[in-house]
Design a protein around this motif. Structure first.
Motif, PDB file in Angstrom:
ATOM      1  N   SER A  59      18.069 -70.287 -15.286  1.00  0.00           N
ATOM      2  CA  SER A  59      19.189 -69.750 -15.917  1.00  0.00           C
ATOM      3  C   SER A  59      18.594 -68.157 -15.173  1.00  0.00           C
ATOM      4  O   SER A  59      18.855 -67.402 -16.515  1.00  0.00           O
ATOM      5  N   PRO A  60      18.159 -67.341 -14.501  1.00  0.00           N
ATOM      6  CA  PRO A  60      17.662 -65.777 -14.241  1.00  0.00           C
ATOM      7  C   PRO A  60      19.081 -64.977 -14.479  1.00  0.00           C
ATOM      8  O   PRO A  60      18.567 -63.812 -14.710  1.00  0.00           O
ATOM      9  N   GLU A  66      19.165 -63.869 -25.422  1.00  0.00           N
ATOM     10  CA  GLU A  66      20.999 -64.382 -25.294  1.00  0.00           C
ATOM     11  C   GLU A  66      20.574 -65.898 -25.667  1.00  0.00           C
ATOM     12  O   GLU A  66      21.018 -66.516 -26.525  1.00  0.00           O
ATOM     13  N   LEU A  67      20.152 -65.977 -24.671  1.00  0.00           N
ATOM     14  CA  LEU A  67      20.562 -67.822 -24.770  1.00  0.00           C
ATOM     15  C   LEU A  67      19.088 -68.371 -25.412  1.00  0.00           C
ATOM     16  O   LEU A  67      19.227 -69.182 -26.450  1.00  0.00           O
ATOM     17  N   ARG A  68      18.496 -67.794 -25.956  1.00  0.00           N
ATOM     18  CA  ARG A  68      17.295 -67.814 -26.861  1.00  0.00           C
ATOM     19  C   ARG A  68      18.129 -67.815 -28.334  1.00  0.00           C
ATOM     20  O   ARG A  68      17.721 -68.593 -28.799  1.00  0.00           O
ATOM     21  N   GLY A  83      31.513 -73.272 -28.832  1.00  0.00           N
ATOM     22  CA  GLY A  83      32.452 -71.869 -28.217  1.00  0.00           C
ATOM     23  C   GLY A  83      32.252 -70.841 -27.577  1.00  0.00           C
ATOM     24  O   GLY A  83      33.146 -69.911 -27.840  1.00  0.00           O
ATOM     25  N   ARG A  84      30.640 -70.818 -27.399  1.00  0.00           N
ATOM     26  CA  ARG A  84      30.548 -69.583 -27.660  1.00  0.00           C
ATOM     27  C   ARG A  84      30.175 -68.674 -25.784  1.00  0.00           C
ATOM     28  O   ARG A  84      30.527 -69.424 -25.334  1.00  0.00           O
ATOM     29  N   LEU A  85      30.941 -68.078 -25.506  1.00  0.00           N
ATOM     30  CA  LEU A  85      31.439 -66.991 -24.106  1.00  0.00           C
ATOM     31  C   LEU A  85      30.074 -66.593 -23.720  1.00  0.00           C
ATOM     32  O   LEU A  85      30.397 -65.235 -24.799  1.00  0.00           O
ATOM     33  N   ILE A  86      29.557 -66.830 -22.758  1.00  0.00           N
ATOM     34  CA  ILE A  86      28.655 -65.898 -22.023  1.00  0.00           C
ATOM     35  C   ILE A  86      28.691 -66.068 -20.848  1.00  0.00           C
ATOM     36  O   ILE A  86      29.494 -66.339 -20.012  1.00  0.00           O
ATOM     37  N   ARG A  87      28.475 -63.700 -20.312  1.00  0.00           N
ATOM     38  CA  ARG A  87      28.683 -64.356 -18.673  1.00  0.00           C
ATOM     39  C   ARG A  87      27.032 -63.924 -17.804  1.00  0.00           C
ATOM     40  O   ARG A  87      26.547 -63.296 -18.500  1.00  0.00           O
TER      41      ARG A  87
END
Length: 162
Positions: A59-60, A66-68, A83-87
């Motif tokens: 997921s580069p 943030e992912l970790r 439900g955590r929003l990431i972009r």
């Protein structure tokens, strides 16, 4: 009424074969052991690109810290993250920006009694774009038109859209 192991297996197979959400099972080392190849964003990735890898490896376009941090939070607290929003950029189509809603749940019944995780990833790009547009319109409604002066109104429009 509890299902039989055959029923459980059929349900899992159906989920991982047909769910439009991204489904991921992570082991205690944060590596993917199973996933839904039909999930948006990973459709064009091969199993070799996903299985045995950490999420940030394939997921580069997303911020690795943030992912970790999300994964570590669930492993450390044992509490689900919902439900955590990431972009970020789509792993299979880097020209496309995605808004994803991520939920991560602890899984304790692994064969070695070490915790693993189940992740559910929902593409909410269209819904989030609509919410973003609505937020801009809300700011415009609150701040623009306080005067009939054209220059002031133009400045208010610029500030509201920023």
């Amino acid at each position: 009424m509890a299902g039989s192991p055959a029923d459980d297996s059929a349900v899992l197979d159906a989920l991982f074969a047909g769910s439009p959400q991204g489904l991921f099972v992570l082991d205690s080392e944060r590596k993917v052991t199973r996933y839904n190849p039909r999930g948006r964003g990973v459709r064009r990735l091969s199993a070799e690109d996903v299985i045995g890898h950490r999420v940030e490896d394939f997921s580069p376009g997303f911020e690795p810290r943030e992912l970790r941090a999300m994964i570590d939070e669930v492993l450390e607290t044992g509490e689900p993250l919902r439900g955590r929003l990431i972009r970020g950029r789509s792993p299979s189509n880097p020209r496309r920006t995605l808004a994803l809603e991520v939920s991560i749940f602890p899984m304790y019944r692994l064969s070695d009694d070490r915790p693993g995780l189940v992740g559910v990833v929902e593409d909410v790009t269209a819904k989030q774009a609509a919410a973003d547009r609505l937020a801009v319109l809300g700011r415009v409604h609150e701040t623009v038109g306080s005067t009939l002066d054209v220059r002031t109104t133009a400045d208010e429009l610029v500030r509201a859209g920023a």
